[in-house]
Scaffold this motif. Structure first.
Motif, PDB file in Angstrom:
ATOM      1  N   THR A 129       1.433  -1.297  -0.029  1.00 62.33           N
ATOM      2  CA  THR A 129      -0.775  -0.180  -0.363  1.00 62.33           C
ATOM      3  C   THR A 129       1.016   1.742  -0.435  1.00 62.33           C
ATOM      4  O   THR A 129       0.555   2.251  -0.622  1.00 62.33           O
ATOM      5  CB  THR A 129      -0.776   0.290   1.210  1.00 62.33           C
ATOM      6  OG1 THR A 129      -0.216   0.017   2.573  1.00 62.33           O
ATOM      7  CG2 THR A 129      -1.555  -0.828   1.540  1.00 62.33           C
ATOM      8  N   GLY A 130       2.373   1.050   0.827  1.00 60.60           N
ATOM      9  CA  GLY A 130       2.679   2.489   0.985  1.00 60.60           C
ATOM     10  C   GLY A 130       3.571   2.655  -0.363  1.00 60.60           C
ATOM     11  O   GLY A 130       3.738   3.653  -1.009  1.00 60.60           O
ATOM     12  N   ALA A 131       3.742   1.632  -1.038  1.00 63.71           N
ATOM     13  CA  ALA A 131       4.689   1.527  -2.787  1.00 63.71           C
ATOM     14  C   ALA A 131       3.467   2.209  -3.870  1.00 63.71           C
ATOM     15  O   ALA A 131       3.564   2.716  -4.842  1.00 63.71           O
ATOM     16  CB  ALA A 131       5.064   0.013  -2.923  1.00 63.71           C
ATOM     17  N   LEU A 132       2.474   1.801  -3.276  1.00 65.61           N
ATOM     18  CA  LEU A 132       1.059   2.026  -4.231  1.00 65.61           C
ATOM     19  C   LEU A 132       0.420   3.467  -4.294  1.00 65.61           C
ATOM     20  O   LEU A 132       0.235   4.321  -4.816  1.00 65.61           O
ATOM     21  CB  LEU A 132       0.181   1.265  -5.049  1.00 65.61           C
ATOM     22  CG  LEU A 132       0.741  -0.585  -5.286  1.00 65.61           C
ATOM     23  CD1 LEU A 132      -0.168  -1.686  -4.872  1.00 65.61           C
ATOM     24  CD2 LEU A 132       1.548  -0.121  -6.396  1.00 65.61           C
ATOM     25  N   GLY A 133       0.272   3.350  -2.811  1.00 62.32           N
ATOM     26  CA  GLY A 133      -0.388   4.819  -2.048  1.00 62.32           C
ATOM     27  C   GLY A 133       0.272   6.488  -2.449  1.00 62.32           C
ATOM     28  O   GLY A 133      -0.456   7.566  -2.559  1.00 62.32           O
ATOM     29  N   ALA A 134       1.646   5.795  -2.717  1.00 64.59           N
ATOM     30  CA  ALA A 134       3.086   7.127  -2.484  1.00 64.59           C
ATOM     31  C   ALA A 134       2.320   7.997  -3.384  1.00 64.59           C
ATOM     32  O   ALA A 134       2.427   8.327  -3.633  1.00 64.59           O
ATOM     33  CB  ALA A 134       4.025   7.120  -1.596  1.00 64.59           C
ATOM     34  N   PRO A 135       2.855   6.573  -5.418  1.00 63.13           N
ATOM     35  CA  PRO A 135       2.913   7.244  -6.057  1.00 63.13           C
ATOM     36  C   PRO A 135       1.148   8.197  -6.303  1.00 63.13           C
ATOM     37  O   PRO A 135       1.150   9.367  -7.059  1.00 63.13           O
ATOM     38  CB  PRO A 135       2.120   6.740  -7.638  1.00 63.13           C
ATOM     39  CG  PRO A 135       3.997   5.582  -6.087  1.00 63.13           C
ATOM     40  CD  PRO A 135       3.350   5.451  -5.322  1.00 63.13           C
ATOM     41  N   VAL A 136      -0.373   7.719  -6.084  1.00 62.10           N
ATOM     42  CA  VAL A 136      -1.192   7.842  -6.402  1.00 62.10           C
ATOM     43  C   VAL A 136      -1.565   9.121  -5.851  1.00 62.10           C
ATOM     44  O   VAL A 136      -1.786  10.636  -5.865  1.00 62.10           O
ATOM     45  CB  VAL A 136      -2.378   7.087  -5.941  1.00 62.10           C
ATOM     46  CG1 VAL A 136      -4.130   7.544  -5.838  1.00 62.10           C
ATOM     47  CG2 VAL A 136      -2.159   5.809  -6.295  1.00 62.10           C
ATOM     48  N   LEU A 137      -0.886   9.872  -4.299  1.00 66.56           N
ATOM     49  CA  LEU A 137      -1.029  11.273  -3.472  1.00 66.56           C
ATOM     50  C   LEU A 137      -0.068  12.101  -4.271  1.00 66.56           C
ATOM     51  O   LEU A 137      -0.820  13.189  -4.351  1.00 66.56           O
ATOM     52  CB  LEU A 137      -0.488  10.284  -2.116  1.00 66.56           C
ATOM     53  CG  LEU A 137      -1.513  10.074  -1.499  1.00 66.56           C
ATOM     54  CD1 LEU A 137      -1.009  10.194   0.097  1.00 66.56           C
ATOM     55  CD2 LEU A 137      -3.022  10.725  -1.073  1.00 66.56           C
ATOM     56  N   LEU A 138       1.043  11.132  -4.605  1.00 64.22           N
ATOM     57  CA  LEU A 138       1.721  12.597  -5.494  1.00 64.22           C
ATOM     58  C   LEU A 138       1.231  13.311  -7.217  1.00 64.22           C
ATOM     59  O   LEU A 138       0.606  14.557  -7.272  1.00 64.22           O
ATOM     60  CB  LEU A 138       3.140  11.799  -5.672  1.00 64.22           C
ATOM     61  CG  LEU A 138       4.001  11.582  -4.484  1.00 64.22           C
ATOM     62  CD1 LEU A 138       5.416  11.198  -5.185  1.00 64.22           C
ATOM     63  CD2 LEU A 138       4.488  13.175  -4.389  1.00 64.22           C
ATOM     64  N   TRP A 139       0.027  11.815  -7.847  1.00 67.95           N
ATOM     65  CA  TRP A 139      -0.319  12.423  -8.802  1.00 67.95           C
ATOM     66  C   TRP A 139      -1.318  13.896  -8.499  1.00 67.95           C
ATOM     67  O   TRP A 139      -1.930  14.291  -9.403  1.00 67.95           O
ATOM     68  CB  TRP A 139      -0.625  11.283  -9.720  1.00 67.95           C
ATOM     69  CG  TRP A 139      -1.812  11.279 -10.672  1.00 67.95           C
ATOM     70  CD1 TRP A 139      -1.345  12.153 -11.964  1.00 67.95           C
ATOM     71  CD2 TRP A 139      -2.518  11.241 -10.848  1.00 67.95           C
ATOM     72  NE1 TRP A 139      -2.734  11.910 -12.273  1.00 67.95           N
ATOM     73  CE2 TRP A 139      -3.684  11.615 -11.848  1.00 67.95           C
ATOM     74  CE3 TRP A 139      -4.006  11.049  -9.285  1.00 67.95           C
ATOM     75  CZ2 TRP A 139      -4.578  11.236 -12.372  1.00 67.95           C
ATOM     76  CZ3 TRP A 139      -5.345  10.336 -10.249  1.00 67.95           C
ATOM     77  CH2 TRP A 139      -5.537  10.936 -10.580  1.00 67.95           C
ATOM     78  N   LEU A 140      -1.722  13.302  -7.192  1.00 69.73           N
ATOM     79  CA  LEU A 140      -3.220  14.057  -7.203  1.00 69.73           C
ATOM     80  C   LEU A 140      -2.886  14.582  -6.723  1.00 69.73           C
ATOM     81  O   LEU A 140      -3.243  16.795  -6.873  1.00 69.73           O
ATOM     82  CB  LEU A 140      -3.814  13.534  -5.808  1.00 69.73           C
ATOM     83  CG  LEU A 140      -4.738  12.083  -6.157  1.00 69.73           C
ATOM     84  CD1 LEU A 140      -5.245  11.528  -4.423  1.00 69.73           C
ATOM     85  CD2 LEU A 140      -6.000  12.560  -6.939  1.00 69.73           C
ATOM     86  N   LEU A 141      -1.784  15.353  -6.168  1.00 71.74           N
ATOM     87  CA  LEU A 141      -1.183  16.787  -5.233  1.00 71.74           C
ATOM     88  C   LEU A 141      -0.861  17.249  -7.219  1.00 71.74           C
ATOM     89  O   LEU A 141      -0.769  18.641  -6.877  1.00 71.74           O
ATOM     90  CB  LEU A 141       0.315  16.403  -4.927  1.00 71.74           C
ATOM     91  CG  LEU A 141      -0.500  16.129  -3.258  1.00 71.74           C
ATOM     92  CD1 LEU A 141       0.906  16.028  -2.068  1.00 71.74           C
ATOM     93  CD2 LEU A 141      -0.909  17.351  -2.595  1.00 71.74           C
ATOM     94  N   ILE A 142       0.529  16.829  -8.077  1.00 70.93           N
ATOM     95  CA  ILE A 142       0.825  17.523  -8.550  1.00 70.93           C
ATOM     96  C   ILE A 142      -0.343  17.898  -9.980  1.00 70.93           C
ATOM     97  O   ILE A 142      -0.930  18.591 -10.359  1.00 70.93           O
ATOM     98  CB  ILE A 142       1.215  16.628  -9.831  1.00 70.93           C
ATOM     99  CG1 ILE A 142       2.739  16.109  -8.504  1.00 70.93           C
ATOM    100  CG2 ILE A 142       1.541  16.668 -11.633  1.00 70.93           C
ATOM    101  CD1 ILE A 142       3.128  15.175  -9.950  1.00 70.93           C
TER     102      ILE A 142
END
Length: 152
Positions: free
Chosen positions: A130-143
């Motif tokens: 979940t950390g490996a998949l969740g971090a990119p999702v949140l970064l994409w949302l922030l961008i």
């Protein structure tokens, strides 16, 4: 990291009892939670017992999180990513509680299946996936939010 490996039916029974008690309380607060989004003064004017709803909502939320964390440990990024994904699925500014809960449950279930099957013969903790998949999702949302000009 949170881990679902080696869990028994004892943990499931404990979680089922906690859900049977706390979930009806949480769902029952749904009507008042919508009025609280309008602000304290408007909610009180509409007949919502603001302080009672806030305290009950806080205690029910803490109870649900405490039982889940006691059973599996801290599973990274689920609480941050699931409501954001649910918001896009529901198409509303504030997704319904059921959609957010089911999104989080399916995220953990999918991550657990991936953790068990990613490396044959090894079961990774679900929190790593979940950390490996969740971090990119949140970064994409922030961008995405910053590009739209509505970021903080």
């Amino acid at each position: 990291m949170g881990d679902l490996n080696g869990r028994t039916w004892h943990q499931v029974t404990t979680l089922a009892v906690a859900l049977a008690v706390l979930l009806p309380v949480t769902v029952g607060m749904g009507r008042w939670m919508r009025t609280l989004q309008l602000g304290d003064d408007v909610a009180a004017g509409l007949g919502t017992p603001v302080q009672k709803v806030r305290l009950t909502r806080l205690l029910a939320g803490v109870g649900l999180v405490a039982f889940g964390t006691a059973a599996a440990g801290p599973v990274a990024f689920v609480a941050l990513a699931a409501p954001q994904i649910a918001q896009r699925l529901a198409g509303t500014a504030s997704p319904p509680l059921l959609v957010s809960g089911l999104t989080g449950a399916f995220a953990v279930l999918g991550a657990d299946l991936l953790a068990r099957e990613a490396i044959p013969g090894t079961e990774l903790p679900v929190g790593i996936v979940t950390g490996a998949l969740g971090a990119p999702v949140l970064l994409w949302l922030l961008i995405r939010v910053n590009r739209a000009g509505s970021g903080g």
